[in-house]
Design an enzyme around this catalytic site. Structure first.
Site, PDB file in Angstrom:
ATOM      1  CB  ILE A   1      43.584 -34.310   5.034  1.00 50.64           C
ATOM      2  CG1 ILE A   1      42.112 -34.177   5.162  1.00 50.64           C
ATOM      3  CG2 ILE A   1      44.723 -33.170   4.296  1.00 50.64           C
ATOM      4  CD1 ILE A   1      41.925 -32.449   6.510  1.00 50.64           C
TER       5      ILE A   1
ATOM      6  CB  ALA B   1      33.414 -39.788   6.065  1.00 60.75           C
TER       7      ALA B   1
ATOM      8  CG  ASN C   1      38.067 -40.647  17.560  1.00 61.39           C
ATOM      9  OD1 ASN C   1      38.671 -40.210  16.401  1.00 61.39           O
ATOM     10  ND2 ASN C   1      36.862 -41.315  17.793  1.00 61.39           N
TER      11      ASN C   1
ATOM     12  CG  ASP D   1      34.991 -44.122  19.314  1.00 59.13           C
ATOM     13  OD1 ASP D   1      35.207 -44.777  19.307  1.00 59.13           O
ATOM     14  OD2 ASP D   1      34.506 -43.887  17.331  1.00 59.13           O
TER      15      ASP D   1
ATOM     16  N   GLY E   1      38.332 -42.742   5.772  1.00 60.44           N
ATOM     17  CA  GLY E   1      37.863 -43.734   6.284  1.00 60.44           C
ATOM     18  C   GLY E   1      36.744 -44.896   5.507  1.00 60.44           C
TER      19      GLY E   1
ATOM     20  CG  ASP F   1      35.224 -39.512  14.595  1.00 61.56           C
ATOM     21  OD1 ASP F   1      33.986 -39.182  13.660  1.00 61.56           O
ATOM     22  OD2 ASP F   1      35.569 -40.650  14.303  1.00 61.56           O
TER      23      ASP F   1
END
Length: 267
Positions: A69, A75, A208, A203, A72, A220
């Site tokens: 789904i 991962a 995110n 981040d 990156g 994340d």
């Protein structure tokens, strides 16, 4: 009497050659696609990862693993189900990526929870996955809106799926409209994360944060740091600045940076 050889018209020959060439190109594209898919499978499901997934199946953490789904550099995230039918997300960190070490050590070095961690590639990735699990668990226990973590082993992290029918919830970036109310919700989540969980996301951005069931859900968390980390203050200022800039660009009235920092810290 000699019968003259029947010859095809040049235009018909060219058409046939064109069709054959097009078919050959399609075949080559298909072969490249199949090859790329096999490379991806080999990259994600190496022997260690397969053993971990098998262990999670035996322990009842997951039951069915569906399709990918999200993808990156570091991962892949797969849709899955628990034995009880709950929809979950399985995040698998790639153990073969060459990109991973770059820029990641600064988030681990200085975190007292990971003193003496090995810098060998796969052990560093295992520590990274463990860090995300522990950060999610801490945030969830403190009432921060995050995907509920269900388990972690090696480079594999399992958490609650955010969305419906295996369609991920939209992020703030993907929302067509924002409001002052949503801005306040996001700032409140950052404040709770800082004051109650003792964490800085590090981040924090519109990419995110899901917005689902009328609330922001942060995700994340691998790079998130404890307040004692030597760069925690720097990361906090950057997080708040990112959110203020995003909402301001989307036409929402926001506070200035200093006010935002004081609000998050509860001063």
């Amino acid at each position: 009497m000699e019968v003259p050889e029947e010859r095809e018209e040049p235009s018909r020959v060219l058409k046939k050659l064109g069709r054959r060439e097009a078919a050959s190109e399609r075949e080559q594209r298909m072969l490249r696609k199949i090859s790329d898919e096999y490379k991806t499978l080999e990259e994600v499901f190496d022997r260690r990862t397969l053993f971990i997934l098998y262990k999670m199946l035996n322990e009842g953490i997951i039951d069915l693993l569906h399709g990918i789904i999200a993808s990156g550099k570091e991962a892949r995230i797969y849709a899955a189900e628990t034995p009880g039918g709950e929809h979950v997300a399985v995040k698998i960190y790639l153990t073969s990526t060459a990109e991973f070490k770059r820029g990641r050590l600064k988030y681990i070095v200085g975190d007292p929870r990971f003193k003496g961690v090995s810098t060998r590639a796969y052990k560093l990735i295992y520590a990274w996955a463990s860090k995300e699990y522990k950060n999610l668990l801490k945030a969830h226990e403190c009432g921060v809106n995050v995907p509920r973590p269900l388990g972690q082993e090696g480079n594999v992290l399992v958490m609650k799926f955010i969305g419906r029918d295996f369609t991920p919830a939209p992020t703030l970036r993907e929302r067509s409209s924002l409001s002052p109310w949503i801005f306040r919700q996001v700032m409140n989540q950052m404040r709770r994360l800082y004051r109650w969980a003792g964490l800085v996301h590090a981040d924090f951005s519109e990419f995110n944060i899901f917005y689902f069931d009328r609330k922001p859900i942060l995700f994340d968390f691998a790079q998130s740091v404890v307040l004692g980390h030597p760069q925690a203050e720097e990361f906090l200022v950057r997080d708040i600045s990112n959110i203020l800039k995003f909402f301001a660009k989307r036409g929402v009235e926001v506070c200035d940076l200093e006010t935002g920092i004081r609000w998050v810290k509860g001063k």
